[in-house]
Design a protein around this motif. Sequence first.
Motif, PDB file in Angstrom:
ATOM      1  N   ASP B  46       1.260  -0.622   0.403  1.00  0.00           N
ATOM      2  CA  ASP B  46       0.176   0.032   0.234  1.00  0.00           C
ATOM      3  C   ASP B  46       0.654   1.559  -0.347  1.00  0.00           C
ATOM      4  N   TRP B  47       1.346   2.144  -0.596  1.00  0.00           N
ATOM      5  CA  TRP B  47       1.800   3.442  -1.115  1.00  0.00           C
ATOM      6  C   TRP B  47       0.915   4.467  -0.297  1.00  0.00           C
ATOM      7  N   VAL B  48       1.713   4.961   0.600  1.00  0.00           N
ATOM      8  CA  VAL B  48       1.386   6.163   1.499  1.00  0.00           C
ATOM      9  C   VAL B  48       2.091   7.803   0.990  1.00  0.00           C
ATOM     10  N   GLY B  49       3.067   7.398   0.312  1.00  0.00           N
ATOM     11  CA  GLY B  49       3.429   8.727  -0.052  1.00  0.00           C
ATOM     12  C   GLY B  49       4.934   9.033  -0.778  1.00  0.00           C
ATOM     13  N   HIS B  50       5.529  10.171  -1.535  1.00  0.00           N
ATOM     14  CA  HIS B  50       6.386  10.329  -1.780  1.00  0.00           C
ATOM     15  C   HIS B  50       7.403  11.469  -1.758  1.00  0.00           C
ATOM     16  N   ARG B  67      -2.945  11.569   3.078  1.00  0.00           N
ATOM     17  CA  ARG B  67      -3.457  13.018   3.232  1.00  0.00           C
ATOM     18  C   ARG B  67      -3.741  13.913   4.679  1.00  0.00           C
ATOM     19  N   GLY B  68      -3.181  14.705   5.379  1.00  0.00           N
ATOM     20  CA  GLY B  68      -3.784  15.459   5.924  1.00  0.00           C
ATOM     21  C   GLY B  68      -2.940  15.042   7.912  1.00  0.00           C
ATOM     22  N   ARG B  69      -2.544  13.559   7.131  1.00  0.00           N
ATOM     23  CA  ARG B  69      -2.365  13.091   8.886  1.00  0.00           C
ATOM     24  C   ARG B  69      -0.720  13.123   8.944  1.00  0.00           C
ATOM     25  N   PHE B  70      -0.318  12.125   7.679  1.00  0.00           N
ATOM     26  CA  PHE B  70       1.076  11.697   7.385  1.00  0.00           C
ATOM     27  C   PHE B  70       1.876  13.087   7.009  1.00  0.00           C
ATOM     28  N   SER B  71       3.008  13.062   7.062  1.00  0.00           N
ATOM     29  CA  SER B  71       3.717  14.209   6.095  1.00  0.00           C
ATOM     30  C   SER B  71       4.890  13.542   6.181  1.00  0.00           C
ATOM     31  N   ILE B  72       5.570  13.288   4.572  1.00  0.00           N
ATOM     32  CA  ILE B  72       7.061  12.705   4.607  1.00  0.00           C
ATOM     33  C   ILE B  72       8.273  14.490   4.364  1.00  0.00           C
ATOM     34  N   SER B  73       9.282  14.419   5.541  1.00  0.00           N
ATOM     35  CA  SER B  73       9.987  15.461   4.695  1.00  0.00           C
ATOM     36  C   SER B  73      11.218  14.795   4.658  1.00  0.00           C
ATOM     37  N   ARG B  74      13.246  15.127   3.900  1.00  0.00           N
ATOM     38  CA  ARG B  74      13.939  14.857   4.190  1.00  0.00           C
ATOM     39  C   ARG B  74      14.847  16.228   4.541  1.00  0.00           C
ATOM     40  N   ASP B  75      16.437  15.115   4.798  1.00  0.00           N
ATOM     41  CA  ASP B  75      17.628  16.235   5.283  1.00  0.00           C
ATOM     42  C   ASP B  75      18.520  15.378   4.131  1.00  0.00           C
TER      43      ASP B  75
END
Lengths: 110, 128
Positions: B46-50, B67-75
């Motif tokens: 199940d794809w969550v996001g990218h 959407r609206g509950r999960f957030s993807i970030s990167r460093d």
Amino acid sequence: QSVLTQPPSASGTPGQRVTISCSGSSSNIGNNFMYWYQQFPGTAPKLLIYRSNQRPSGVPDRFSGSKSGTSASLAIRGLRSEDEANYYCSSWDDSLSGWVFGGGTKLTVL
Amino acid sequence: EVQLVESGGGLVQPGGSLRLSCAVSGFTFSDHSMDWVRQAPGKGLDWVGHIRHKGNSNSTKYAASVRGRFSISRDDSKNSLYLQMNSLKTEDTAVYYCARGLYDYVWGDYRPRGMDVWGQGTTVIVSS
């Protein structure tokens, strides 16, 4: 309910050719490449086929992929016991703006 | 050797939060998009996001279910990917995988092209 439809199971005997089908719609398979992943229980998925019919290095040429319209298939020739795994089809869906997967097909080598 | 290692999974109560991390090595992290995919017990992928690479403004996309509950970030300076999960529900219980996303550009448009390297996964259990 998965966006892409795969048979839940498939089987074959060693040496046989087995195909796994995957059907979708114009917003996914019909307008985008197909991808296939192989997953053994308790392990991470592994990319098996990309861009509908390309194999990453290290994937045996016994595995092949094809696509026609809104359907695709994975073929495994010369079936071996180590091919027993779960296989997932996947495509980008333009309407959903995200990746969609099939429910997975459990391949059993008899 | 290309390697992705997830961490941060655990047991959390419904409504709680959790932050997953994915440490990357063996390739130029900043050049690549990264995906999160999950797998509920006994279920399919199940794809969550990218999150796209910096050349595409690190833009993100999410599945409707998160959407609206999960957030993807990167460093990129730490070769690390993150998944911040808030308002967790029991149906979020799953093994969460990070994966390297392939892409190309067609007539200037970013086009995702699959996920070629996956981490081993980290387990999230949402239960009271």
